[in-house]
Scaffold this motif. Structure first.
Motif, PDB file in Angstrom:
ATOM      1  N   LEU A  38      -5.871  -1.023   7.014  1.00 46.24           N
ATOM      2  CA  LEU A  38      -5.508  -1.821   5.838  1.00 46.24           C
ATOM      3  C   LEU A  38      -6.702  -1.983   4.905  1.00 46.24           C
ATOM      4  N   ASP A  39      -7.880  -2.224   5.472  1.00 45.29           N
ATOM      5  CA  ASP A  39      -9.094  -2.362   4.659  1.00 45.29           C
ATOM      6  C   ASP A  39      -9.388  -1.067   3.907  1.00 45.29           C
ATOM      7  N   LEU A  40      -9.226   0.064   4.593  1.00 48.24           N
ATOM      8  CA  LEU A  40      -9.438   1.369   3.960  1.00 48.24           C
ATOM      9  C   LEU A  40      -8.532   1.535   2.754  1.00 48.24           C
ATOM     10  N   VAL A  41      -7.247   1.261   2.949  1.00 48.58           N
ATOM     11  CA  VAL A  41      -6.274   1.421   1.866  1.00 48.58           C
ATOM     12  C   VAL A  41      -6.636   0.523   0.687  1.00 48.58           C
ATOM     13  N   ARG A  42      -6.968  -0.714   0.987  1.00 48.03           N
ATOM     14  CA  ARG A  42      -7.322  -1.655  -0.087  1.00 48.03           C
ATOM     15  C   ARG A  42      -8.652  -1.283  -0.732  1.00 48.03           C
ATOM     16  N   ASP A  43      -9.652  -0.901   0.075  1.00 45.61           N
ATOM     17  CA  ASP A  43     -10.971  -0.530  -0.456  1.00 45.61           C
ATOM     18  C   ASP A  43     -10.900   0.689  -1.364  1.00 45.61           C
ATOM     19  N   ARG A  44     -10.041   1.637  -1.019  1.00 45.73           N
ATOM     20  CA  ARG A  44      -9.908   2.854  -1.827  1.00 45.73           C
ATOM     21  C   ARG A  44      -9.070   2.616  -3.090  1.00 45.73           C
ATOM     22  N   VAL A  57       7.947  -6.367   2.167  1.00 46.65           N
ATOM     23  CA  VAL A  57       7.540  -7.754   2.412  1.00 46.65           C
ATOM     24  C   VAL A  57       6.028  -7.858   2.224  1.00 46.65           C
ATOM     25  N   PRO A  58       5.516  -9.070   1.949  1.00 45.38           N
ATOM     26  CA  PRO A  58       4.074  -9.248   1.808  1.00 45.38           C
ATOM     27  C   PRO A  58       3.357  -8.981   3.138  1.00 45.38           C
ATOM     28  N   LEU A  59       2.141  -8.513   3.034  1.00 43.82           N
ATOM     29  CA  LEU A  59       1.338  -8.242   4.221  1.00 43.82           C
ATOM     30  C   LEU A  59      -0.062  -8.797   3.998  1.00 43.82           C
ATOM     31  N   ALA A  60      -0.441  -9.738   4.840  1.00 47.25           N
ATOM     32  CA  ALA A  60      -1.760 -10.357   4.708  1.00 47.25           C
ATOM     33  C   ALA A  60      -2.794  -9.697   5.611  1.00 47.25           C
ATOM     34  N   SER A  61      -2.360  -9.342   6.843  1.00 47.14           N
ATOM     35  CA  SER A  61      -3.329  -8.798   7.803  1.00 47.14           C
ATOM     36  C   SER A  61      -2.635  -7.886   8.802  1.00 47.14           C
TER      37      SER A  61
END
Length: 145
Positions: A38-44, A57-61
């Motif tokens: 998830l961090d990779l996807v968000r960081d990129r 749906v929302p995804l927090a972690s």
């Protein structure tokens, strides 16, 4: 020069030969590894959507995502690293990061390079080797990713 050349691997990218949607898996993973994805996807800055039983749906972690297994819900994270290419991360079990790509979207050297980028990022973030199975099972890697 790329690590893999299209002419050397084009048979592995042939949807007729390999199936259109081969699975790629990183075994031996944890909830923390899913968080790393998830961090990779968000960081990129890649576009993404999380779905449970086909509903966005929302995804927090990753902990939220992993809870879907306990709730017997089908969970997937759809990611678009570039326009026209979708990578679907599927949560079958916590101990394996699995994703599939549509080989029809990965033709030519640009497709090979993109898949290698995704696999390399997955490996460097998660720290494990990837294996792929052209028929959706969990067999040995055929493309070496």
């Amino acid at each position: 020069m790329p690590d893999l050349l299209w002419d050397d691997v084009k048979n592995f990218f042939d949807p007729e030969l390999m199936g259109a949607l081969p699975d790629v898996a990183v075994p031996g993973t944890t909830v923390e590894d899913w968080q790393t994805v998830l961090d990779l996807v968000r960081d990129r800055g890649w576009k993404w959507e999380y779905r449970e039983d086909g509903v966005a749906v929302p995804l927090a972690s990753a902990a939220d995502m992993v809870s879907a297994v306990d709730r017997e819900v089908t969970a997937d994270l759809r990611v678009w690293p570039v326009r026209g290419v979708e990578v679907i991360f599927r949560l079958y079990v916590v101990g394996e990061v699995s994703f599939e790509v549509d080989l029809r979207e990965l033709q030519g050297q640009a497709g090979v390079d993109l898949l290698m980028q995704i696999s390399d990022h997955d490996r460097s973030y998660v720290g494990e080797a990837c294996a792929d199975d052209p028929r959706g099972g969990r067999g040995p890697s055929s493309a070496g990713v």
